[in-house]
Design a protein around this motif. Structure first.
Motif, PDB file in Angstrom:
ATOM      1  N   HIS A 139       1.011  -1.791   0.413  1.00 37.07           N
ATOM      2  CA  HIS A 139      -0.547   0.097   0.228  1.00 37.07           C
ATOM      3  C   HIS A 139       0.733   1.440   0.315  1.00 37.07           C
ATOM      4  CE1 HIS A 139      -3.166  -2.677   1.567  1.00 37.07           C
ATOM      5  NE2 HIS A 139      -3.105  -2.419   0.751  1.00 37.07           N
ATOM      6  N   PHE A 140       2.427   1.192   0.982  1.00 38.44           N
ATOM      7  CA  PHE A 140       2.841   2.233   0.623  1.00 38.44           C
ATOM      8  C   PHE A 140       3.809   2.283  -0.246  1.00 38.44           C
ATOM      9  CE2 PHE A 140       7.147   4.508   1.497  1.00 38.44           C
ATOM     10  CZ  PHE A 140       6.870   4.950   1.708  1.00 38.44           C
ATOM     11  N   GLU A 141       4.385   1.463  -1.378  1.00 34.68           N
ATOM     12  CA  GLU A 141       4.373   1.199  -2.776  1.00 34.68           C
ATOM     13  C   GLU A 141       3.558   2.280  -3.799  1.00 34.68           C
ATOM     14  OE1 GLU A 141       7.571   1.525  -4.679  1.00 34.68           O
ATOM     15  OE2 GLU A 141       7.518   1.318  -2.841  1.00 34.68           O
ATOM     16  N   LYS A 142       2.350   1.723  -3.051  1.00 35.50           N
ATOM     17  CA  LYS A 142       1.489   2.708  -4.214  1.00 35.50           C
ATOM     18  C   LYS A 142       1.158   4.221  -4.349  1.00 35.50           C
ATOM     19  CE  LYS A 142      -1.465  -1.866  -4.845  1.00 35.50           C
ATOM     20  NZ  LYS A 142      -2.265  -2.206  -5.312  1.00 35.50           N
ATOM     21  N   LEU A 143       1.266   4.516  -2.941  1.00 32.70           N
ATOM     22  CA  LEU A 143       0.607   5.734  -2.613  1.00 32.70           C
ATOM     23  C   LEU A 143       2.621   6.517  -3.426  1.00 32.70           C
ATOM     24  CD1 LEU A 143      -0.507   6.324   1.411  1.00 32.70           C
ATOM     25  CD2 LEU A 143      -1.159   6.302  -1.207  1.00 32.70           C
TER      26      LEU A 143
END
Length: 280
Positions: free
Chosen positions: A108-112
């Motif tokens: 999820h962080f990587e997508k942000l």
């Protein structure tokens, strides 16, 4: 997500220069900004983004819409406040409510962090800055945002680590002294902006206002930097220092001019002393 493939973005939207006033932003452009489909192109647009609409859209996009109501309710206290208050507040809620720092949420962080929207990447930068990692790890994670192609993300990046830099100044200067040797001008500039004695929209670094000489390991290698982006940052650092230590700044500039006849050095020292009596 490659939004250009999902949405048909008109060429006039892609190639816009951005208006001077928020009231001049076209409704279609504002909708795309608040949906996370396009980047802002100037400060006017950056400040006009509705981060609450954007948050709702991104939660849905990531399959986390079950958190929408609770997050928006908890963020009500900053609704209507400045963008610089809203961004860290949203980042903090990502950490507290979703636990984005855990290994299970790294995707999820990587997508942000890689999102098309510069505003979303700003959240990601502040997630790093507000996290519990030590300074070394934070700087390692922050480098991608320091090198981001968007001006807003780059500014948020150094602001997000300002607190940690303040608390561990000597370690920060030591670590960032490597960054001023980077090929990327954006990374070099980050090292300077993150340690400016007075900064912009950020807390002052009292230690550097009183003892600006501690910043020389960051400034000295950049005294003839070819990038005007970096030159302006170094000059602004000196100008900050000159407000409390004008004699020191004058001595440094004199020394640099004695050892460098470079056009960049002359520009930096002139701008760095612009508010010292007799140098205006």
């Amino acid at each position: 997500m490659n939004t250009d493939q999902v949405f048909s973005i008109p060429s006039e939207v892609k190639n816009r220069t951005g208006p001077v006033r928020a009231s001049e932003i076209q409704p279609e452009v504002l909708h795309l900004l608040n949906s996370g489909c396009i980047e802002t192109v100037n400060l006017t647009e950056w400040l006009a983004v509705d981060h609450f609409q954007l948050l709702e859209r991104i939660l849905l996009e990531l399959g986390l819409d079950q958190h929408t109501q609770s997050l928006l309710s908890e963020l009500e206290r900053v609704n209507g406040q400045s963008t610089m208050k809203v961004i860290p507040a949203i980042a903090n809620k990502w950490l507290a409510t979703i636990g984005l720092q855990t290994d299970g949420d790294s995707l999820h962080f990587e997508k942000l962090a890689t999102h098309r929207s510069d505003s979303v990447r700003c959240w990601a930068a502040f997630i790093v800055g507000l996290g519990q990692s030590d300074l070394e790890h934070k700087l390692n994670q922050m480098r991608r945002f320091a090198a981001d192609g968007h001006f807003g993300v780059r500014e948020i990046a150094w602001m997000a680590v300002r607190q940690s830099v303040s608390e561990q100044l000597n370690q920060a200067i030591h670590r960032l002294s490597e960054w001023v040797q980077a090929e990327d001008a954006n990374v070099r500039r980050f090292a300077v902006e993150a340690t400016r004695p007075r900064g912009v929209w950020s807390r002052h670094l009292t230690e550097l206002k009183e003892h600006p000489e501690k910043g020389l390991p960051l400034l000295e290698p950049l005294k003839s930097d070819p990038s005007k982006y970096v030159q302006d940052s170094v000059a602004n650092w000196l100008n900050d220092a000159a407000k409390s230590r004008p004699d020191w700044v004058a001595d440094v500039c004199r020394s640099w001019l004695e050892t460098s006849d470079h056009k960049a050095t002359k520009r930096i020292t002139s701008r760095g002393q612009r508010n010292i009596a007799g140098n205006g």
